[in-house]
Scaffold this motif. Structure first.
Motif, PDB file in Angstrom:
ATOM      1  N   ARG A 190       0.821  -1.213   0.000  1.00 27.53           N
ATOM      2  CA  ARG A 190       0.000   0.000   0.000  1.00 27.53           C
ATOM      3  C   ARG A 190       0.851   1.259   0.000  1.00 27.53           C
ATOM      4  O   ARG A 190       0.595   2.200  -0.748  1.00 27.53           O
ATOM      5  CB  ARG A 190      -0.942  -0.029   1.206  1.00 27.53           C
ATOM      6  CG  ARG A 190      -2.011  -1.126   1.088  1.00 27.53           C
ATOM      7  CD  ARG A 190      -2.872  -1.211   2.337  1.00 27.53           C
ATOM      8  NE  ARG A 190      -3.954  -2.189   2.141  1.00 27.53           N
ATOM      9  CZ  ARG A 190      -4.259  -3.150   3.002  1.00 27.53           C
ATOM     10  NH1 ARG A 190      -3.572  -3.274   4.129  1.00 27.53           N
ATOM     11  NH2 ARG A 190      -5.248  -3.985   2.743  1.00 27.53           N
ATOM     12  N   GLN A 213     -12.225  -0.648  -3.909  1.00 26.50           N
ATOM     13  CA  GLN A 213     -11.910   0.174  -2.743  1.00 26.50           C
ATOM     14  C   GLN A 213     -10.431   0.103  -2.394  1.00 26.50           C
ATOM     15  O   GLN A 213      -9.830   1.112  -2.002  1.00 26.50           O
ATOM     16  CB  GLN A 213     -12.770  -0.271  -1.553  1.00 26.50           C
ATOM     17  CG  GLN A 213     -14.242   0.060  -1.721  1.00 26.50           C
ATOM     18  CD  GLN A 213     -15.099  -0.455  -0.572  1.00 26.50           C
ATOM     19  OE1 GLN A 213     -14.714  -1.388   0.144  1.00 26.50           O
ATOM     20  NE2 GLN A 213     -16.262   0.141  -0.378  1.00 26.50           N
ATOM     21  N   GLU A 214      -9.818  -1.070  -2.574  1.00 27.09           N
ATOM     22  CA  GLU A 214      -8.386  -1.219  -2.288  1.00 27.09           C
ATOM     23  C   GLU A 214      -7.563  -0.343  -3.222  1.00 27.09           C
ATOM     24  O   GLU A 214      -6.624   0.344  -2.804  1.00 27.09           O
ATOM     25  CB  GLU A 214      -7.973  -2.679  -2.428  1.00 27.09           C
ATOM     26  CG  GLU A 214      -6.534  -2.968  -2.053  1.00 27.09           C
ATOM     27  CD  GLU A 214      -6.245  -2.858  -0.574  1.00 27.09           C
ATOM     28  OE1 GLU A 214      -5.354  -2.062  -0.207  1.00 27.09           O
ATOM     29  OE2 GLU A 214      -6.907  -3.565   0.220  1.00 27.09           O
ATOM     30  N   LYS A 226      -8.088   3.427  -2.453  1.00 29.52           N
ATOM     31  CA  LYS A 226      -7.374   3.883  -1.259  1.00 29.52           C
ATOM     32  C   LYS A 226      -5.934   4.256  -1.594  1.00 29.52           C
ATOM     33  O   LYS A 226      -5.409   5.265  -1.097  1.00 29.52           O
ATOM     34  CB  LYS A 226      -7.411   2.792  -0.183  1.00 29.52           C
ATOM     35  CG  LYS A 226      -8.759   2.622   0.491  1.00 29.52           C
ATOM     36  CD  LYS A 226      -8.715   1.493   1.502  1.00 29.52           C
ATOM     37  CE  LYS A 226     -10.081   1.244   2.129  1.00 29.52           C
ATOM     38  NZ  LYS A 226     -10.060   0.090   3.077  1.00 29.52           N
ATOM     39  N   LYS A 280      -5.952   7.558  -3.535  1.00 30.35           N
ATOM     40  CA  LYS A 280      -6.195   8.711  -2.669  1.00 30.35           C
ATOM     41  C   LYS A 280      -5.037   8.960  -1.725  1.00 30.35           C
ATOM     42  O   LYS A 280      -4.714  10.111  -1.406  1.00 30.35           O
ATOM     43  CB  LYS A 280      -7.499   8.511  -1.903  1.00 30.35           C
ATOM     44  CG  LYS A 280      -8.734   8.533  -2.799  1.00 30.35           C
ATOM     45  CD  LYS A 280      -9.998   8.193  -2.031  1.00 30.35           C
ATOM     46  CE  LYS A 280     -11.207   8.173  -2.954  1.00 30.35           C
ATOM     47  NZ  LYS A 280     -12.457   7.783  -2.232  1.00 30.35           N
ATOM     48  N   ALA A 281      -4.386   7.879  -1.282  1.00 29.50           N
ATOM     49  CA  ALA A 281      -3.217   8.028  -0.402  1.00 29.50           C
ATOM     50  C   ALA A 281      -2.086   8.742  -1.123  1.00 29.50           C
ATOM     51  O   ALA A 281      -1.238   9.381  -0.496  1.00 29.50           O
ATOM     52  CB  ALA A 281      -2.747   6.664   0.084  1.00 29.50           C
ATOM     53  N   SER A 286      -4.494  11.574  -5.009  1.00 27.11           N
ATOM     54  CA  SER A 286      -5.329  11.555  -6.233  1.00 27.11           C
ATOM     55  C   SER A 286      -4.584  12.160  -7.423  1.00 27.11           C
ATOM     56  O   SER A 286      -5.036  13.134  -8.033  1.00 27.11           O
ATOM     57  CB  SER A 286      -6.647  12.293  -5.994  1.00 27.11           C
ATOM     58  OG  SER A 286      -7.378  11.716  -4.935  1.00 27.11           O
ATOM     59  N   ALA A 326     -16.054   4.455  -5.938  1.00 22.76           N
ATOM     60  CA  ALA A 326     -15.009   4.590  -4.918  1.00 22.76           C
ATOM     61  C   ALA A 326     -14.200   5.875  -5.087  1.00 22.76           C
ATOM     62  O   ALA A 326     -13.340   6.170  -4.258  1.00 22.76           O
ATOM     63  CB  ALA A 326     -14.079   3.383  -4.956  1.00 22.76           C
TER      64      ALA A 326
END
Length: 394
Positions: free
Chosen positions: A189, A227-228, A231, A234-235, A238, A290
């Motif tokens: 991530r 969603q994964e 995320k 967005k982390a 964007s 999402a």
């Protein structure tokens, strides 16, 4: 709700390997544009740019022409060298390929690159594990991503299309029960977000790997998968140069086969994404919900023949495969920007040698081509099979 865990595990182990590290003689061609390139990631850049036939795959194919077991294939084989394909940067060492690969990219072409070196890479795999260990996220950032960023910044007059970390985020959706994937999750991530943020350059368009219809296309996986990915997007803040997703990377799924290849399987009712067109549409809708860009590129490099696999999860050197649709922006679906060749056809997915350290049982299955060498190594017989079974034919 039940879904095929074997399919998820198997495709999470997809052997996505880069070309060999051999450096070849550089052809002399006009390079880049006269001024800096700016790609509008809110549009389909493939309408303007042609995927570049990178010199590394070209040289592999040219060498293969000289080794053909059937000389009547020579003319067709030579044409494969002219097909655009992505260059895999799967190790820190292979970043050394990038500068040479830039030396023959004309202004009308876009150079495809696969960013693929996360710590604990392919946490459900054996054939395609990477060089960085779990926890080496700092090394990934400073010695891998940052070095690539430096090179791309030094070449503002060239357009780049990037596939970001195949197999990574999809693994976190379907293989969270594996200790190896649990240990890799934080690094995946963090690493994907860092790559997206740092590679957010004006001359770059990015697509995050989203597996395929036989992996995240299961009804129970669509929303969590979207969603994964969202995320991570967005982390990263964007980043505007993210266009959406890459699907079917190194895969075998048909684009628009109906009924689907596994429509008669006992668990088919749990997966409505029986082809990549349906998957791009349904997963794209979930991505939009999402809050992430949802256009896609689809790997059609080896998906010409259907009905070869015994189950969704059989990913390794599928026997009977053929080269698929050539790179094009004419997909017939607005959400699908282009068909592209991401996996270099002819390079092995993994070895069939049961005594090898990186042997994966999927490479020994009944529907896998044998013998096959280590992942990323050229397999002449497999290349010839892909050529003979190509649709359309060369």
């Amino acid at each position: 709700m039940k879904f095929s865990q074997s399919a998820a595990l198997a495709f999470a182990a997809s052997a996505l390997a880069a070309p060999s590290t051999t450096t070849h003689q550089k052809p002399a061609r006009a390079v880049g544009c006269a001024s800096a390139v700016t790609l509008d990631a809110s549009t389909n850049v493939w309408k303007k740019y042609k995927l570049h036939a990178n010199q590394f795959y070209r040289k592999e194919v040219e060498a293969a022409v000289g080794q053909l077991s059937d000389s009547s294939l020579s003319s067709a084989a030579k044409k494969v060298a002219d097909v655009g394909s992505f260059l895999w940067l799967d190790t820190i060492e292979n970043i050394g390929k990038l500068e040479p690969a830039l030396e023959d990219v004309p202004c009308e072409n876009i150079l495809g690159l696969v960013i693929y070196d996360l710590p604990g890479r392919d946490c459900a795999a054996k054939a395609s594990n990477g060089e960085l260990k779990v926890g080496e996220i700092s090394k990934y950032k400073t010695e891998y991503i940052d070095k690539i960023v430096t090179i791309l910044k030094a070449h503002p007059n060239t357009a780049f299309a990037l596939v970001i970390e195949p197999d990574s985020l999809p693994n976190l959706v379907t293989n969270s029960d594996l200790t190896t994937c649990q240990n890799s999750a934080a690094g995946y991530r963090d690493g994907v977000a860092y790559a997206l943020k740092q590679l957010n350059l004006p001359n770059v368009v990015m697509y995050i790997d989203a597996g395929h219809g036989g992996w995240l296309g299961w009804d129970a996986n669509l929303k969590p998968g979207a969603q994964e990915l969202a995320k991570a997007y967005k982390a990263a803040g964007s980043p505007k140069q993210v266009r959406g997703i890459a699907t079917n990377v190194a895969g075998w799924n048909q684009w628009d086969l109906s009924p689907g290849e596994f429509s008669k399987a006992s668990d088919a009712k749990y997966n409505s994404c029986q082809n990549e067109k349906t998957y791009v549409t349904k997963f794209g809708a979930e991505l939009k919900s999402a809050g992430m860009p949802n256009h896609a590129i689809v790997d059609t490099g080896r998906n010409a023949v259907s009905g070869l696999r015994l189950e969704w999860g059989d990913w390794c050197n599928v026997n009977g495969a053929g080269f698929g649709a050539r790179p094009t922006s004419e997909t017939g679906l607005d959400l699908a920007d282009a068909f592209v060749w991401v996996k270099p056809g002819g390079e092995s997915d993994g070895t069939s040698d049961t005594s090898a350290n990186r042997y994966d049982s999927f490479c020994g299955k009944e529907d896998a081509f044998k013998p096959s060498p280590e992942a990323g190594t050229w397999n002449q017989e497999y290349f010839e099979m892909l050529l003979k079974n190509a649709k359309p034919a060369f």
